[in-house]
Design a protein around this motif. Sequence first.
Motif, mmCIF file in Angstrom:
data_model
loop_
_atom_site.group_PDB
_atom_site.id
_atom_site.type_symbol
_atom_site.label_atom_id
_atom_site.label_comp_id
_atom_site.label_asym_id
_atom_site.label_seq_id
_atom_site.Cartn_x
_atom_site.Cartn_y
_atom_site.Cartn_z
ATOM 1 N N ALA A 1 0.895 -1.323 0.215
ATOM 2 C CA ALA A 1 0.501 -0.102 0.171
ATOM 3 C C ALA A 1 0.846 1.207 0.007
ATOM 4 O O ALA A 1 0.737 2.930 -0.425
ATOM 5 C CB ALA A 1 -0.849 0.162 1.019
ATOM 6 N N ALA A 2 2.080 1.016 0.115
ATOM 7 C CA ALA A 2 2.839 2.080 0.640
ATOM 8 C C ALA A 2 3.234 3.126 -0.588
ATOM 9 O O ALA A 2 3.452 3.822 -0.579
ATOM 10 C CB ALA A 2 4.324 2.558 1.869
ATOM 11 N N CYS A 3 3.403 1.739 -1.246
ATOM 12 C CA CYS A 3 3.849 1.714 -3.150
ATOM 13 C C CYS A 3 2.962 1.904 -3.685
ATOM 14 O O CYS A 3 3.208 3.265 -4.017
ATOM 15 C CB CYS A 3 4.516 0.556 -3.745
ATOM 16 S SG CYS A 3 6.014 -0.434 -2.547
ATOM 17 N N SER A 4 1.712 1.797 -3.781
ATOM 18 C CA SER A 4 0.772 2.291 -4.242
ATOM 19 C C SER A 4 0.391 3.853 -4.457
ATOM 20 O O SER A 4 0.175 4.862 -4.321
ATOM 21 C CB SER A 4 -0.665 0.784 -3.939
ATOM 22 O OG SER A 4 -1.676 2.263 -4.739
ATOM 23 N N ALA A 5 0.350 4.634 -2.683
ATOM 24 C CA ALA A 5 0.054 5.536 -2.600
ATOM 25 C C ALA A 5 1.337 6.268 -2.841
ATOM 26 O O ALA A 5 1.353 8.055 -3.233
ATOM 27 C CB ALA A 5 0.624 5.691 -0.212
ATOM 28 N N GLY A 6 2.637 5.937 -3.157
ATOM 29 C CA GLY A 6 3.584 6.848 -3.237
ATOM 30 C C GLY A 6 4.019 6.624 -5.283
ATOM 31 O O GLY A 6 5.296 7.232 -5.837
ATOM 32 N N GLY A 7 3.192 5.766 -5.522
ATOM 33 C CA GLY A 7 3.236 5.731 -6.909
ATOM 34 C C GLY A 7 4.616 5.134 -7.527
ATOM 35 O O GLY A 7 4.871 5.522 -8.693
ATOM 36 N N ILE A 8 4.869 4.185 -6.823
ATOM 37 C CA ILE A 8 5.923 3.882 -6.957
ATOM 38 C C ILE A 8 5.848 1.573 -7.878
ATOM 39 O O ILE A 8 5.223 1.528 -6.447
ATOM 40 C CB ILE A 8 6.896 3.418 -5.799
ATOM 41 C CG1 ILE A 8 7.530 5.044 -5.772
ATOM 42 C CG2 ILE A 8 8.439 2.665 -6.596
ATOM 43 C CD1 ILE A 8 8.230 4.560 -4.745
ATOM 44 N N GLN A 9 5.790 1.027 -8.498
ATOM 45 C CA GLN A 9 5.542 -0.104 -8.641
ATOM 46 C C GLN A 9 6.468 -1.415 -7.856
ATOM 47 O O GLN A 9 7.089 -0.538 -7.286
ATOM 48 C CB GLN A 9 6.625 -0.104 -10.181
ATOM 49 C CG GLN A 9 5.647 0.197 -11.014
ATOM 50 C CD GLN A 9 6.051 -0.218 -13.137
ATOM 51 O OE1 GLN A 9 6.388 0.437 -13.564
ATOM 52 N NE2 GLN A 9 5.919 -1.600 -12.904
ATOM 53 N N SER A 10 5.368 -2.260 -7.490
ATOM 54 C CA SER A 10 6.036 -3.783 -6.574
ATOM 55 C C SER A 10 6.323 -4.267 -7.480
ATOM 56 O O SER A 10 6.173 -5.701 -6.793
ATOM 57 C CB SER A 10 5.182 -3.863 -5.601
ATOM 58 O OG SER A 10 3.494 -3.720 -6.263
ATOM 59 N N LYS A 11 5.805 -4.273 -8.525
ATOM 60 C CA LYS A 11 6.374 -5.619 -9.291
ATOM 61 C C LYS A 11 7.032 -5.328 -10.756
ATOM 62 O O LYS A 11 7.036 -3.344 -11.329
ATOM 63 C CB LYS A 11 5.210 -6.115 -10.152
ATOM 64 C CG LYS A 11 4.642 -7.000 -9.366
ATOM 65 C CD LYS A 11 3.422 -7.847 -9.182
ATOM 66 C CE LYS A 11 2.925 -8.771 -8.683
ATOM 67 N NZ LYS A 11 1.166 -9.671 -9.227
ATOM 68 N N GLY A 12 7.822 -5.287 -11.245
ATOM 69 C CA GLY A 12 8.778 -5.805 -12.435
ATOM 70 C C GLY A 12 10.705 -5.538 -12.350
ATOM 71 O O GLY A 12 10.893 -5.310 -10.954
ATOM 72 N N ASN A 13 11.118 -5.452 -13.473
ATOM 73 C CA ASN A 13 12.416 -5.201 -13.312
ATOM 74 C C ASN A 13 13.128 -3.703 -13.074
ATOM 75 O O ASN A 13 12.129 -3.052 -12.251
ATOM 76 C CB ASN A 13 13.078 -5.651 -14.956
ATOM 77 C CG ASN A 13 12.908 -4.607 -15.873
ATOM 78 O OD1 ASN A 13 12.290 -4.172 -15.519
ATOM 79 N ND2 ASN A 13 13.825 -5.046 -16.933
#
Length: 608
Positions: free
Chosen positions: A522-534
């Motif tokens: 949720a912290a990633c989502s709130a900060g607009g940062i992806q949580s998957k990928g290279n």
Amino acid sequence: MLHLLIFLLLALGDFSAAKDVVYNFNVTWVTANPDGLAERKVVGINGQWPLPIIEVDKGDQLIVNMYNGLGDKSTSIHFHGMFQNGTNDMDGASMVTQCPIPPGSSFTYNFTVNQHGTYWYHCHTDYCYPDGYRQALIVHDKDAYFAHQYDEELSVTLSDWYHDMMEDIKPKFMSLYNPTGAEPIPNAFLFNDTTNLSLSVKPNTTYLLRLINTGAFVSQYFYIEDHTFKIVEIDGVYTEPTEADTLYISVAQRYAVLLTTKNTTDKNYPIVTVADSTLLDTIPSDLRLNSTSWLEYDGSAPHPQADITVAESSDLVPIDDSTLVPYDHMPLLENPVLSIQLDVVMGMLDTGKGYAFLNDISYTAPKVPTLYTALSAGNQTTDATVYGEFTHPMVLGHHDVVEIIMNNNDSGAHPFHLHGHNFQVLTRFPSYGADFFELKGGDPVPYDPSNHSAFPAYPPRRDTLVLPPQGHFVIRFVADNPGVWIFHCHIDWHLAQGLGMLFIEAPTQLQEQMTIPADHLAACSAGGIQSKGNAAGNTEDYTNLKGQNVQPGWIPDGFTARGIVSMVFTVLSAVLGMGSIVLYGLSDLKFSSTGSTDGQDVSDEYRD
């Protein structure tokens, strides 16, 4: 059968003794004036600063519920020295093992403390801990070999201190006007987040004194006039008791010593800290490098200033930490599977700013936290490519013995810290002494595998080690802790310049044992940062790094650092000059005799 029953009873007893230790942290700005010279905003917890000391017993479950109430800054918590074995997602390094926690978000750190000793916690997000976000973390151990040799405990933090906030210092540090990367000079040095402090003690009493350098930059010497002490721990590793009278404590290092007080109360004794002046490019006239606190036997007796007779801080001769012997006598790790040579260089890139490099790579954070890349990359998780070129990733096999050879091509010392591990110190050159902080006469001395001091049978272990100016060290550790671990200089300015790299350790095993908690995602989502990928955020083709974050380009061949700075300022002057000409010309239009309204419009638009 009886042995098995005894073992089960003992294990059950240890389990029943363990407990949950819960801290609720509301992180907000508060004001403080620790040196009495300048009031400023600092990062507080629950409306207070200094921050609370975290205290647990070995085996406890530590739970820290954190709310970011700063309003204008993201943050995190790194529990410095905690191995986080099985809980790599609790390590707290932003864009390494988690997303930065944005304002208004909550985040829970939850892990078992299966260690003992002296640690600390601090923010690990973009220059934030020098704003006051750091404090001691103590793990008590009733089974320590010296547990019955002391009567009371005392904890002391040493730190450098800046009157300006990091958000104001940062743009001046990473600037065209600072092409050499000269570190900002602190305004003061603190002792337990204050100055002129008295530690009240009883006569004929033995104290376990824990010492932690929580600073961002400057190492400090420590001694107590007319007293000696016994070192029993470095960085969470118990040592054979070793007599000493002076310590050199770099940022992030810790010592625990047994101090027995005198059988008298007739006077108080100066506790002396001396900043390592060799780290400073300049020494302002109003900066006090030495500070006096007191070992106070009698509050009504005089508190004398320290009698400091050395001309330079480097004239002090501390005990050499590379000579300490771990109490458990863990033998030298033999036959490393992987040997990594790293050369430290400080230099400039084509932006005209100063950067730091390990083997020509200046660490640049990826677009996806590297732990999340490791967990989402499937069977490509062992391919270093997916972690990006400029995170300087190295993939380690499970249980491999890893050797790191560090050569310092820089004239400054660098305290290197490895997350997730402590390491054996095999050799270091030069040793503590007159030449440690400044090799005279010339060139760096790289490690020569055919010509070095004999490796000790039982090497000292710690998690932060000083790399001498123009010298080298060799360390080894076992890759027995699956996770993503950053290895970096703990001078915060140097990490900001890129002096770090990543070890991706046993990523296949990591995938099998870890699931990221919902509040972390949720912290990633709130900060607009992806949580998957290279490293580039690509979830379709993990080997396609198009769009990854990159370090600035190299200065073209034929240009010197001085030349590139000169060129930048020449171009800047030219642009400003052209702007002045344009402004002058537009002003003429405004005041021309034709009274052109077009000229008036152009001039107003330019001014806006």
